[in-house]
Scaffold this motif. Structure first.
Motif, PDB file in Angstrom:
ATOM      1  N   SER A   1       0.821  -1.215   0.000  1.00  0.00           N
ATOM      2  CA  SER A   1       0.000   0.000   0.000  1.00  0.00           C
ATOM      3  C   SER A   1       0.857   1.268   0.000  1.00  0.00           C
ATOM      4  O   SER A   1       0.556   2.219  -0.723  1.00  0.00           O
ATOM      5  CB  SER A   1      -0.969  -0.004   1.187  1.00  0.00           C
ATOM      6  OG  SER A   1      -0.280   0.169   2.400  1.00  0.00           O
ATOM      7  N   VAL A   2       1.923   1.300   0.783  1.00  0.00           N
ATOM      8  CA  VAL A   2       2.742   2.508   0.857  1.00  0.00           C
ATOM      9  C   VAL A   2       3.550   2.705  -0.423  1.00  0.00           C
ATOM     10  O   VAL A   2       3.637   3.826  -0.933  1.00  0.00           O
ATOM     11  CB  VAL A   2       3.662   2.476   2.098  1.00  0.00           C
ATOM     12  CG1 VAL A   2       4.650   3.616   2.077  1.00  0.00           C
ATOM     13  CG2 VAL A   2       2.833   2.541   3.362  1.00  0.00           C
TER      14      VAL A   2
ATOM     15  N   PRO B   1       4.030   4.734  12.435  1.00  0.00           N
ATOM     16  CA  PRO B   1       2.871   4.328  13.229  1.00  0.00           C
ATOM     17  C   PRO B   1       2.206   5.495  13.967  1.00  0.00           C
ATOM     18  O   PRO B   1       1.037   5.422  14.296  1.00  0.00           O
ATOM     19  CB  PRO B   1       3.453   3.333  14.234  1.00  0.00           C
ATOM     20  CG  PRO B   1       4.688   2.831  13.605  1.00  0.00           C
ATOM     21  CD  PRO B   1       5.222   3.982  12.799  1.00  0.00           C
ATOM     22  N   LEU B   2       2.939   6.551  14.210  1.00  0.00           N
ATOM     23  CA  LEU B   2       2.379   7.699  14.930  1.00  0.00           C
ATOM     24  C   LEU B   2       1.650   8.658  14.008  1.00  0.00           C
ATOM     25  O   LEU B   2       0.596   9.184  14.359  1.00  0.00           O
ATOM     26  CB  LEU B   2       3.491   8.438  15.680  1.00  0.00           C
ATOM     27  CG  LEU B   2       4.300   7.591  16.667  1.00  0.00           C
ATOM     28  CD1 LEU B   2       5.451   8.398  17.227  1.00  0.00           C
ATOM     29  CD2 LEU B   2       3.403   7.082  17.773  1.00  0.00           C
ATOM     30  N   ILE B   3       2.230   8.930  12.838  1.00  0.00           N
ATOM     31  CA  ILE B   3       1.622   9.889  11.914  1.00  0.00           C
ATOM     32  C   ILE B   3       0.996   9.216  10.707  1.00  0.00           C
ATOM     33  O   ILE B   3       0.286   9.870   9.949  1.00  0.00           O
ATOM     34  CB  ILE B   3       2.639  10.953  11.443  1.00  0.00           C
ATOM     35  CG1 ILE B   3       3.768  10.311  10.646  1.00  0.00           C
ATOM     36  CG2 ILE B   3       3.158  11.753  12.598  1.00  0.00           C
ATOM     37  CD1 ILE B   3       4.712  11.306   9.989  1.00  0.00           C
TER      38      ILE B   3
ATOM     39  N   HIS C   1       1.606   6.592   5.139  1.00  0.00           N
ATOM     40  CA  HIS C   1       1.261   7.311   3.923  1.00  0.00           C
ATOM     41  C   HIS C   1       1.479   8.813   4.102  1.00  0.00           C
ATOM     42  O   HIS C   1       1.980   9.484   3.199  1.00  0.00           O
ATOM     43  CB  HIS C   1      -0.191   7.027   3.544  1.00  0.00           C
ATOM     44  CG  HIS C   1      -0.440   5.598   3.218  1.00  0.00           C
ATOM     45  ND1 HIS C   1      -0.677   4.660   4.199  1.00  0.00           N
ATOM     46  CD2 HIS C   1      -0.474   4.938   2.042  1.00  0.00           C
ATOM     47  CE1 HIS C   1      -0.849   3.475   3.631  1.00  0.00           C
ATOM     48  NE2 HIS C   1      -0.728   3.623   2.318  1.00  0.00           N
ATOM     49  N   ILE C   2       1.112   9.325   5.271  1.00  0.00           N
ATOM     50  CA  ILE C   2       1.303  10.751   5.531  1.00  0.00           C
ATOM     51  C   ILE C   2       2.794  11.074   5.593  1.00  0.00           C
ATOM     52  O   ILE C   2       3.238  12.094   5.050  1.00  0.00           O
ATOM     53  CB  ILE C   2       0.580  11.165   6.828  1.00  0.00           C
ATOM     54  CG1 ILE C   2      -0.929  11.037   6.629  1.00  0.00           C
ATOM     55  CG2 ILE C   2       0.946  12.585   7.245  1.00  0.00           C
ATOM     56  CD1 ILE C   2      -1.737  11.200   7.886  1.00  0.00           C
TER      57      ILE C   2
ATOM     58  N   VAL D   1      12.819   7.919  -0.262  1.00  0.00           N
ATOM     59  CA  VAL D   1      11.610   7.741   0.547  1.00  0.00           C
ATOM     60  C   VAL D   1      11.215   6.263   0.559  1.00  0.00           C
ATOM     61  O   VAL D   1      10.870   5.710   1.610  1.00  0.00           O
ATOM     62  CB  VAL D   1      10.454   8.618   0.014  1.00  0.00           C
ATOM     63  CG1 VAL D   1       9.155   8.315   0.747  1.00  0.00           C
ATOM     64  CG2 VAL D   1      10.804  10.092   0.138  1.00  0.00           C
ATOM     65  N   THR D   2      11.281   5.615  -0.590  1.00  0.00           N
ATOM     66  CA  THR D   2      10.949   4.193  -0.674  1.00  0.00           C
ATOM     67  C   THR D   2      11.866   3.366   0.216  1.00  0.00           C
ATOM     68  O   THR D   2      11.401   2.500   0.962  1.00  0.00           O
ATOM     69  CB  THR D   2      11.051   3.707  -2.138  1.00  0.00           C
ATOM     70  OG1 THR D   2      10.126   4.445  -2.932  1.00  0.00           O
ATOM     71  CG2 THR D   2      10.753   2.236  -2.250  1.00  0.00           C
ATOM     72  N   LEU D   3      13.168   3.627   0.159  1.00  0.00           N
ATOM     73  CA  LEU D   3      14.128   2.894   0.990  1.00  0.00           C
ATOM     74  C   LEU D   3      13.785   3.027   2.470  1.00  0.00           C
ATOM     75  O   LEU D   3      13.716   2.031   3.193  1.00  0.00           O
ATOM     76  CB  LEU D   3      15.548   3.402   0.726  1.00  0.00           C
ATOM     77  CG  LEU D   3      16.615   2.866   1.675  1.00  0.00           C
ATOM     78  CD1 LEU D   3      16.842   1.378   1.422  1.00  0.00           C
ATOM     79  CD2 LEU D   3      17.897   3.655   1.533  1.00  0.00           C
TER      80      LEU D   3
END
Length: 126
Positions: free
Chosen positions: A30-31, A74-76, A79-80, A95-97
């Motif tokens: 998903s991400v 997990p906090l924000i 995806h955000i 970002v992907t890494l």
């Protein structure tokens, strides 16, 4: 010595290792799909928006960078975090890494925590 208890303990009736692996794969799909879509939609359009949300996201990104934003998933929300990093101008590959690293680390840590008896039930009724 291999921790065999990870295969025998159960999370809601499911063995922990397969649940952890499925969590990693599902989150990554998903991400990474989200990152790909955002990158394609943005294309060459990298103009900056100015506003309250944009400034807050920029400040968060400047303070923690791609690794910090990714590890705060997990906090924000993963995806955000990915959206903040991409909007701040980080490369899609970087970002992907870091999303792969963060999702894998958190899934492993939480799987081990559940195996050791942690209970994060936030929906308890009193």
């Amino acid at each position: 010595m291999f921790p065999w208890f990870l295969f025998s303990n159960h999370m809601l009736g499911f063995p922990l290792i397969p649940v952890g692996i499925i969590a990693i794969v599902g989150n990554l799909i998903s991400v990474l799909g989200f990152i790909w879509i955002i990158d394609k939609v943005r294309g060459g359009n990298k103009e900056r928006k100015e506003g309250g949300r944009w400034r807050r996201a920029q400040n968060f990104f400047r303070k923690y960078g791609v690794p910090g934003v990714s590890l705060a998933g997990p906090l924000i929300g993963y995806h955000i975090g990915a959206a903040i990093a991409l909007a701040a101008g980080a490369s899609r590959q970087y970002v992907t890494l870091w999303q792969i690293i963060a999702i894998t680390l958190w899934a492993i840590a939480l799987t081990i925590a559940f195996a050791l008896g942690a209970n994060f039930n936030v929906f308890r009724t009193f």
